[in-house]
Design a protein around this motif. Structure first.
Motif, PDB file in Angstrom:
ATOM      1  N   ALA A  59       1.289 -15.918  19.336  1.00 39.34           N
ATOM      2  CA  ALA A  59       0.878 -16.227  17.969  1.00 39.34           C
ATOM      3  C   ALA A  59       2.074 -16.800  17.233  1.00 39.34           C
ATOM      4  O   ALA A  59       3.221 -16.638  17.669  1.00 39.34           O
ATOM      5  CB  ALA A  59       0.362 -14.973  17.259  1.00 39.34           C
ATOM      6  N   ALA A  60       1.811 -17.473  16.125  1.00 40.79           N
ATOM      7  CA  ALA A  60       2.889 -18.049  15.331  1.00 40.79           C
ATOM      8  C   ALA A  60       3.806 -16.944  14.824  1.00 40.79           C
ATOM      9  O   ALA A  60       3.346 -15.992  14.188  1.00 40.79           O
ATOM     10  CB  ALA A  60       2.321 -18.849  14.167  1.00 40.79           C
ATOM     11  N   MET A  61       5.098 -17.045  15.111  1.00 44.82           N
ATOM     12  CA  MET A  61       6.046 -16.005  14.728  1.00 44.82           C
ATOM     13  C   MET A  61       6.315 -16.040  13.220  1.00 44.82           C
ATOM     14  O   MET A  61       6.395 -15.006  12.565  1.00 44.82           O
ATOM     15  CB  MET A  61       7.347 -16.192  15.503  1.00 44.82           C
ATOM     16  CG  MET A  61       8.405 -15.141  15.244  1.00 44.82           C
ATOM     17  SD  MET A  61       9.861 -15.418  16.249  1.00 44.82           S
ATOM     18  CE  MET A  61      10.358 -17.061  15.693  1.00 44.82           C
ATOM     19  N   CYS A  62       6.509 -17.234  12.665  1.00 41.57           N
ATOM     20  CA  CYS A  62       6.763 -17.420  11.228  1.00 41.57           C
ATOM     21  C   CYS A  62       5.816 -18.504  10.722  1.00 41.57           C
ATOM     22  O   CYS A  62       6.214 -19.663  10.582  1.00 41.57           O
ATOM     23  CB  CYS A  62       8.211 -17.802  10.972  1.00 41.57           C
ATOM     24  SG  CYS A  62       9.407 -16.597  11.561  1.00 41.57           S
ATOM     25  N   PRO A  63       4.539 -18.170  10.445  1.00 39.23           N
ATOM     26  CA  PRO A  63       3.542 -19.192  10.127  1.00 39.23           C
ATOM     27  C   PRO A  63       3.697 -19.807   8.744  1.00 39.23           C
ATOM     28  O   PRO A  63       3.127 -20.868   8.480  1.00 39.23           O
ATOM     29  CB  PRO A  63       2.217 -18.433  10.233  1.00 39.23           C
ATOM     30  CG  PRO A  63       2.584 -17.005   9.951  1.00 39.23           C
ATOM     31  CD  PRO A  63       3.950 -16.822  10.528  1.00 39.23           C
ATOM     32  N   ARG A  64       4.458 -19.164   7.842  1.00 39.78           N
ATOM     33  CA  ARG A  64       4.638 -19.697   6.495  1.00 39.78           C
ATOM     34  C   ARG A  64       5.917 -20.543   6.450  1.00 39.78           C
ATOM     35  O   ARG A  64       6.928 -20.188   7.062  1.00 39.78           O
ATOM     36  CB  ARG A  64       4.730 -18.547   5.487  1.00 39.78           C
ATOM     37  CG  ARG A  64       4.888 -19.000   4.045  1.00 39.78           C
ATOM     38  CD  ARG A  64       4.827 -17.801   3.111  1.00 39.78           C
ATOM     39  NE  ARG A  64       5.230 -18.145   1.747  1.00 39.78           N
ATOM     40  CZ  ARG A  64       4.439 -18.740   0.870  1.00 39.78           C
ATOM     41  NH1 ARG A  64       3.191 -19.031   1.202  1.00 39.78           N
ATOM     42  NH2 ARG A  64       4.893 -19.023  -0.349  1.00 39.78           N
ATOM     43  N   PHE A  65       5.869 -21.660   5.731  1.00 40.69           N
ATOM     44  CA  PHE A  65       7.065 -22.483   5.591  1.00 40.69           C
ATOM     45  C   PHE A  65       8.183 -21.659   4.951  1.00 40.69           C
ATOM     46  O   PHE A  65       7.962 -20.923   3.981  1.00 40.69           O
ATOM     47  CB  PHE A  65       6.775 -23.719   4.740  1.00 40.69           C
ATOM     48  CG  PHE A  65       6.144 -24.842   5.506  1.00 40.69           C
ATOM     49  CD1 PHE A  65       6.847 -25.505   6.499  1.00 40.69           C
ATOM     50  CD2 PHE A  65       4.836 -25.234   5.248  1.00 40.69           C
ATOM     51  CE1 PHE A  65       6.274 -26.536   7.223  1.00 40.69           C
ATOM     52  CE2 PHE A  65       4.248 -26.272   5.960  1.00 40.69           C
ATOM     53  CZ  PHE A  65       4.975 -26.922   6.948  1.00 40.69           C
ATOM     54  N   HIS A  66       9.392 -21.806   5.498  1.00 35.93           N
ATOM     55  CA  HIS A  66      10.534 -21.026   5.041  1.00 35.93           C
ATOM     56  C   HIS A  66      11.817 -21.754   5.416  1.00 35.93           C
ATOM     57  O   HIS A  66      11.790 -22.769   6.108  1.00 35.93           O
ATOM     58  CB  HIS A  66      10.519 -19.636   5.695  1.00 35.93           C
ATOM     59  CG  HIS A  66      10.734 -19.690   7.175  1.00 35.93           C
ATOM     60  ND1 HIS A  66       9.745 -20.073   8.068  1.00 35.93           N
ATOM     61  CD2 HIS A  66      11.833 -19.444   7.937  1.00 35.93           C
ATOM     62  CE1 HIS A  66      10.217 -20.046   9.303  1.00 35.93           C
ATOM     63  NE2 HIS A  66      11.492 -19.663   9.250  1.00 35.93           N
ATOM     64  N   CYS A  67      12.937 -21.243   4.962  1.00 32.79           N
ATOM     65  CA  CYS A  67      14.238 -21.731   5.415  1.00 32.79           C
ATOM     66  C   CYS A  67      15.062 -20.528   5.871  1.00 32.79           C
ATOM     67  O   CYS A  67      14.831 -19.395   5.437  1.00 32.79           O
ATOM     68  CB  CYS A  67      14.951 -22.519   4.323  1.00 32.79           C
ATOM     69  SG  CYS A  67      15.033 -21.700   2.728  1.00 32.79           S
ATOM     70  N   ASP A  68      16.006 -20.768   6.751  1.00 31.63           N
ATOM     71  CA  ASP A  68      16.803 -19.682   7.324  1.00 31.63           C
ATOM     72  C   ASP A  68      18.023 -19.384   6.455  1.00 31.63           C
ATOM     73  O   ASP A  68      18.690 -20.301   5.972  1.00 31.63           O
ATOM     74  CB  ASP A  68      17.267 -20.052   8.738  1.00 31.63           C
ATOM     75  CG  ASP A  68      16.098 -20.214   9.703  1.00 31.63           C
ATOM     76  OD1 ASP A  68      15.094 -19.503   9.530  1.00 31.63           O
ATOM     77  OD2 ASP A  68      16.199 -21.038  10.627  1.00 31.63           O
ATOM     78  N   ASN A  69      18.333 -18.104   6.299  1.00 26.91           N
ATOM     79  CA  ASN A  69      19.497 -17.692   5.517  1.00 26.91           C
ATOM     80  C   ASN A  69      20.706 -17.506   6.439  1.00 26.91           C
ATOM     81  O   ASN A  69      21.306 -16.437   6.516  1.00 26.91           O
ATOM     82  CB  ASN A  69      19.194 -16.393   4.760  1.00 26.91           C
ATOM     83  CG  ASN A  69      18.087 -16.569   3.750  1.00 26.91           C
ATOM     84  OD1 ASN A  69      18.040 -17.565   3.036  1.00 26.91           O
ATOM     85  ND2 ASN A  69      17.177 -15.605   3.693  1.00 26.91           N
ATOM     86  N   LEU A  70      21.032 -18.565   7.148  1.00 30.24           N
ATOM     87  CA  LEU A  70      22.179 -18.574   8.055  1.00 30.24           C
ATOM     88  C   LEU A  70      22.729 -19.994   8.082  1.00 30.24           C
ATOM     89  O   LEU A  70      22.080 -20.921   7.584  1.00 30.24           O
ATOM     90  CB  LEU A  70      21.775 -18.083   9.445  1.00 30.24           C
ATOM     91  CG  LEU A  70      20.476 -18.599  10.085  1.00 30.24           C
ATOM     92  CD1 LEU A  70      20.594 -20.030  10.538  1.00 30.24           C
ATOM     93  CD2 LEU A  70      20.102 -17.726  11.261  1.00 30.24           C
TER      94      LEU A  70
END
Length: 220
Positions: free
Chosen positions: A121-132
């Motif tokens: 299944a989609a691990m992170c299905p919502r659009f986001h940005c990484d804090n790294l």
């Protein structure tokens, strides 16, 4: 061959795309350019690496490998311990080790944080940005990550959803997707100077019964 490609945005779009892509490894250091937040090395996976990836996705037991340390013999041993069908998987392991070595060299670090997972299944299905600062992402089997060019994003919509929050996507036609096998470097908000422009991306939806073999590598 290396190029920065245009994004399919409306005619009033007047800001250059902040990504670079090409079929030569020299495209990856473009991630250090101040106006670039994503570098994509386009590649077709060798057939033996594809076979190793299929072996992981077809196995009955779920695959999840995590590693924090130098990209050497210890990592090789960890992969050999966890991957299914070791004979078929040998070329896949070599490819993963090559990418881990490249990541350590490119960012001048002795250690990397690596995760290899077979997802249903989609691990992170919502659009986001990484804090790294930066992350390498490649999909060995299944659909690749989806991402948005800068002017297709309303950053006020990022974060946890709540009533009244605007939509993240301003131009749905601008949605982009990394191809299976491609190597993508994604700048996050932890990259000094890129705090306001981390790449916005998400995991792709998977069809019923479909699996995705995903590798991520972070400098550590």
């Amino acid at each position: 061959m290396m190029a920065t490609t245009p994004c399919p945005l409306p005619s009033d779009y007047d800001e250059p795309c902040r990504h670079a892509e090409g079929a030569d490894v020299s495209v990856l250091p473009r991630i250090f350019d101040s106006d670039i937040n994503m570098a994509i090395l386009r590649r077709r996976l060798p057939l033996d690496v594809e076979a190793g990836a299929r072996a992981q996705c077809q196995a009955d037991k779920a695959l999840s490998v995590s590693w924090l340390g130098p990209p050497g013999d210890g990592l090789r041993g960890e992969l050999e311990h966890h991957l299914h069908d070791l004979h078929t998987s040998a070329p896949l392991i070599e490819d993963i080790l090559t990418l881990a070595d490249a990541m350590a060299f490119l960012f001048d670090t002795a250690s990397v944080g690596l995760r290899l997972r077979c997802l249903e299944a989609a691990m992170c299905p919502r659009f986001h940005c990484d804090n790294l600062p930066v992350r390498l992402v490649t999909t060995y089997s299944g659909p690749g990550s989806e991402w948005l060019p800068e002017r297709a994003v309303n950053r006020q919509g990022l974060g946890a959803p709540k009533p009244g929050k605007p939509d993240i996507v301003t131009y749905p036609s601008a949605l982009q997707q990394v191809n299976t096998g491609d190597i993508a470097l994604l700048k996050g908000s932890g990259w000094v100077g890129n705090e306001q422009h981390p790449l916005v991306h998400r995991s792709p939806e998977l069809a019923v019964g479909q699996r995705r073999l995903l590798l991520t590598i972070d400098p550590a």
